[in-house]
Enzyme design. Structure first.
Site, PDB file in Angstrom:
ATOM      1  N   ARG A 143    -120.843 -51.611 -12.018  1.00 14.04           N
ATOM      2  CA  ARG A 143    -120.831 -50.166 -12.219  1.00 14.04           C
ATOM      3  C   ARG A 143    -121.590 -49.495 -11.081  1.00 14.04           C
ATOM      4  O   ARG A 143    -122.586 -50.017 -10.578  1.00 14.04           O
ATOM      5  CB  ARG A 143    -121.460 -49.791 -13.572  1.00 14.04           C
ATOM      6  CG  ARG A 143    -120.539 -50.026 -14.765  1.00 14.04           C
ATOM      7  CD  ARG A 143    -119.309 -49.119 -14.717  1.00 14.04           C
ATOM      8  NE  ARG A 143    -118.417 -49.306 -15.862  1.00 14.04           N
ATOM      9  CZ  ARG A 143    -117.377 -50.117 -15.871  1.00 14.04           C
ATOM     10  NH1 ARG A 143    -117.102 -50.837 -14.784  1.00 14.04           N
ATOM     11  NH2 ARG A 143    -116.612 -50.214 -16.930  1.00 14.04           N
ATOM     12  N   GLU A 173    -117.573 -40.740 -10.147  1.00 13.16           N
ATOM     13  CA  GLU A 173    -116.150 -41.037  -9.924  1.00 13.16           C
ATOM     14  C   GLU A 173    -115.298 -39.897 -10.453  1.00 13.16           C
ATOM     15  O   GLU A 173    -115.563 -39.371 -11.532  1.00 13.16           O
ATOM     16  CB  GLU A 173    -115.773 -42.351 -10.616  1.00 13.16           C
ATOM     17  CG  GLU A 173    -116.485 -43.549 -10.006  1.00 13.16           C
ATOM     18  CD  GLU A 173    -116.094 -44.874 -10.647  1.00 13.16           C
ATOM     19  OE1 GLU A 173    -115.250 -44.871 -11.580  1.00 13.16           O
ATOM     20  OE2 GLU A 173    -116.621 -45.900 -10.215  1.00 13.16           O
ATOM     21  N   HIS A 222    -111.848 -47.754  -7.985  1.00 13.98           N
ATOM     22  CA  HIS A 222    -112.066 -48.365  -9.305  1.00 13.98           C
ATOM     23  C   HIS A 222    -110.757 -48.948  -9.862  1.00 13.98           C
ATOM     24  O   HIS A 222    -110.392 -48.723 -11.020  1.00 13.98           O
ATOM     25  CB  HIS A 222    -112.655 -47.351 -10.290  1.00 13.98           C
ATOM     26  CG  HIS A 222    -113.405 -47.999 -11.414  1.00 13.98           C
ATOM     27  ND1 HIS A 222    -114.457 -47.395 -12.068  1.00 13.98           N
ATOM     28  CD2 HIS A 222    -113.263 -49.215 -12.008  1.00 13.98           C
ATOM     29  CE1 HIS A 222    -114.923 -48.190 -13.019  1.00 13.98           C
ATOM     30  NE2 HIS A 222    -114.205 -49.302 -12.996  1.00 13.98           N
TER      31      HIS A 222
END
Length: 351
Positions: free
Chosen positions: A264, A293, A312
């Site tokens: 993360r 993000e 991601h």
């Protein structure tokens, strides 16, 4: 609902073949699945579906009525923390929700549900389903860093053929540190060992692991990275891991280290990482996750010559929906048999 009946509601987009797989787990299982109430997928395992999809008021009512009948949900309603909060307050039958994500703790925390409410049902994650694609991506990052792929791409872009031949580094015999020796970390270690790397790493509960040279807790991370040629983070985002990779840890790294993050983004202090990239402490960073993000347009990581930015997506594979459905079916069998469900969200640490 008969006493022996278990109702499962599909809350997120899912191919019909996988819905039938869930139905086949046991004759006492009733699966509620209304595809017209679910947004179409734009790509494989697009659990949120098309953001332009809108239910009519009648469809919205049907969607929530369907979910409120179930003891078990496949996916968070609307694949959101707010959907989780709403269903927790409206469904008195709810016993278990299976999340699509491996790191669903953040969404559970973001739902704002209090500890008393969270005791009323269980939340399991899809942890482990993404281990192989994430580990392969980590291996890509290691190889990119060792083989200077970013510099090669820059030379190619300007059609440069350097007079001086700059050597690449051997992966074989090098040292890897994996922060987070869970399923993703252990799969990363397996691939790294196949490439000839020596592997150490961190784990909350310190105990020997076959094939791992040394296991420490996070307090020993700075010591481990001092001798590492490459470092991979697989840790989830929790209050205990926030900015674990800080200036102290990056400064402790062996100069020229390669850094990969598939855990993360909040685990990394991005300002400290940029300093380490600029002073050569880190020679290359392969990043799939970020503190914010989507990565803000103004972030210097976008244009940094020593950074690969991945949006991601490294866990995504064409097989993801099948693998998650298989995991859910296995868990559903355990649930029906009265067993203990694996990969439960920790509602204290939220991972």
């Amino acid at each position: 609902m008969t006493p022996a009946e278990t109702i499962v509601a599909i809350a997120v987009p899912l191919e019909a073949e996988h819905v039938e797989r869930i139905r086949a787990v046991d004759p006492t299982v009733t699966v509620l699945y209304e595809p017209d109430l679910l947004p179409p997928e734009r790509f494989p395992a697009d659990h949120s579906g098309d953001p332009d999809f809108q239910r009519t008021p009648e469809q919205e009512e049907r969607y929530w009525a369907m979910l409120n009948k179930a003891q078990v949900l496949y996916g968070f309603p609307n694949e959101s923390a707010s959907g989780l909060a709403r269903i927790a307050g409206s469904n008195p039958h709810l016993q278990w929700i299976h999340a699509m994500a491996a790191g669903a703790g953040g969404a559970v925390k973001a739902s704002g549900l209090d500890s008393q409410t969270l005791q009323k049902f269980q939340v399991t994650t899809s942890a482990g389903v993404h281990a192989l694609p994430l580990a392969e991506f980590a291996a890509l990052g290691i190889l990119n860093g060792f083989k200077r792929s970013a510099e090669l791409a820059q030379d190619q872009a300007v059609k440069a053929w350097p007079e001086l031949r700059i050597p690449t580094r051997l992966v074989n015999g090098s040292q890897l540190v994996v922060a987070g020796l869970g399923e993703i970390g252990l799969e990363t270690a397996r691939i790294a060992r196949a490439l000839g790397m020596k592997v150490s790493g961190t784990k909350r509960s310190v105990a020997p692991i076959d094939g791992i040279d040394e296991v420490a807790d996070n307090s020993g991370l700075a010591r481990l990275v001092a001798s590492a040629d490459a470092v991979v983070n697989t840790l989830p985002g929790t209050p205990y891991t926030e900015k674990l990779f800080n200036r102290e840890v990056f400064s402790a790294m062996k100069p020229g280290s390669v850094f990969i993050n598939v855990g993360r983004g909040t685990v990394v202090d991005e300002d400290a990482l940029l300093e380490a990239l600029n002073n050569g402490q880190v020679s290359y960073a392969c990043l799939d996750v970020f503190a914010v993000e989507p990565l803000p347009q103004e972030s210097p990581l976008w244009n940094h010559p020593k950074v690969m930015v991945s949006p991601h997506t490294s866990a995504l594979s064409a097989a993801e929906n099948r693998l998650i459905a298989q995991r859910f079916c296995s868990n559903l069998r355990t649930y029906l048999d009265g067993g203990e469900l694996p990969h439960l969200v920790d509602t204290v640490h939220f991972y």
